[in-house]
Write a protein that holds these residues in place. Structure first.
Motif: not given
Ligand SMILES: Cc1cc2nc3c(=O)[nH]c(=O)nc-3n(C[C@H](O)[C@H](O)[C@H](O)COP(=O)(O)O)c2cc1C
Length: 353
Positions: A61-64, A107-109, A125-126, A130-131
């Motif tokens: 639904i969104s990048p993060d 459970k993302s990134s 993030p580096a 993302w957080q």
């Protein structure tokens, strides 16, 4: 002929049969999160392969709220254009196009499975990650400790859900599934093992289902009344102190009263230690309990042999979703149907029989 091949009417959509492709992330989106030729070939083959509905994989639904940078999204115009091409192809090839919307929460990134031998490695993030945000600052196994969501984060996520639902409609999908299982945001809110909040979004089951119900209401704002909505739900956590089937039947009843037409049953997966059921029809076996909730039922989970269809529909569930068996064979449904190939297979292939 088995009831699994009978049509099913969901609001204004007529689904030609009850054997559906289960949503399965392909981790093959382009850099903008849009579908690629891989998706077109993959979903096209399965649509031509006789399933009543193709549920396109979890789209963020969104990048993060994606799991990886290779997940599909439904939050930009470029993504909508790519999804439109997919939905059109699925329709032309004879199936009903559906898409699963996802909010990955804690459970993302992480990396794509083949980058780390199937295990989820956190991407900070580096390094392009993302957080993650979640109901509570409790991590999933080795992934990044998520930030506890504020009310403002919640408002933004609900706006993203409305936009993604609208985008799914604009792309031409006929059915929408919300991913409410497998340890993602929706499931994290529901489970007392992942939701330790003391505000109105936590506490007892009533409090823990409040944000998930808001997500369903948000979908119904962006998704037309005449189009059906499915929610994938855990039938239980399979963990001491976790969600029970009684809890989930109560949740399903509330979902039904809030605009959900079908619950698609899953189980476990909140944490890696949760037992993984492996016997045939393991999630479908929960189906009869969920009929108490006054909703239609569907389930995936080891529906892999043609005779499983007869065992599942209609006694256990109203429809089945087939996952890995259809990764192995795009024509699984046509073979399982067992009818005269000259009647059921695409005419381009008739000379093969
Ligand atoms: C490669 C792969 C990707 C998956 N991605 C998703 C997904 O995007 N959304 C989801 O709800 N389930 C996902 N799943 C779970 C499947 O939809 C299905 O529920 C599960 O594999 C059990 O069904 P099966 O025994 O027929 O494979 C995935 C499974 C696999 C194998």
């Amino acid at each position: 002929m088995s009831t699994a091949w009978a049509p099913l009417r969901l609001r204004d959509v007529s689904v030609p049969n009850r054997v559906w492709l289960s949503p399965m992330c392909q981790y093959s989106a382009d850099d903008s999160g849009a579908p690629t030729d891989w998706h077109l070939a993959h979903y096209g083959a399965r649509a031509a392969g006789g399933v009543g509905m193709v549920v396109v994989e979890c789209s963020g639904i969104s990048p993060d709220m994606r799991t990886t940078t290779r997940d599909l999204g439904l939050y930009t115009e470029e993504q909508v254009a790519g999804h439109r091409r997919l939905a059109e192809a699925i329709t032309t090839l004879g199936s009903v196009p559906a898409v699963q919307l996802g909010a990955a929460g804690r459970k993302s990134s992480h990396g794509v499975p083949w980058d780390n031998g199937g295990a989820r490695n956190p991407v900070p993030p580096a390094e392009g990650g993302w957080q993650p945000l979640a109901p509570s600052a409790l991590p999933f196994a080795g992934l990044t400790v998520p930030t506890e969501m504020t009310t403002r984060d919640g408002t933004r996520i609900l706006e993203d859900v409305v936009r993604a639902a609208r985008n799914a409609h604009r792309a031409g999908y006929q059915v929408l599934e919300l991913h409410g299982a497998n340890g993602y945001l929706f499931h994290e809110f529901l489970s007392p093992l992942a939701n330790h909040r003391s505000d109105e979004w936590g506490g007892d089951l009533e409090g823990r289902m409040r944000f998930p119900l808001e997500m369903v209401r948000a979908i119904r704002i962006g998704w037309p009344e005449d189009k059906p909505l499915i929610v994938r739900l855990p039938a239980e956590d399979l963990l001491e102190g976790g969600l029970t089937t009684d809890d989930m039947v109560a949740v399903a009843a509330r979902m039904g009263a809030t605009g959900v037409d079908v619950v698609d049953l899953s189980s476990g997966a909140l944490v890696p230690e949760a037992p993984r059921l492996a016997e045939p029809l393991h999630n479908a076996r929960y189906g009869p309990r969920f009929r108490e909730a006054g909703v239609l039922t569907a389930a995936s989970g080891m529906v892999s042999e043609p005779h499983h269809l007869d065992e599942a529909v209609p006694d256990l569930v109203d429809a089945v979703l087939v996952g890995r068996a259809m990764l192995r064979d795009p024509y699984w449904a046509l073979r399982a149907r067992g009818s005269d190939p000259l009647e059921s297979w695409p005419r381009q292939y008739h000379r093969a029989f």
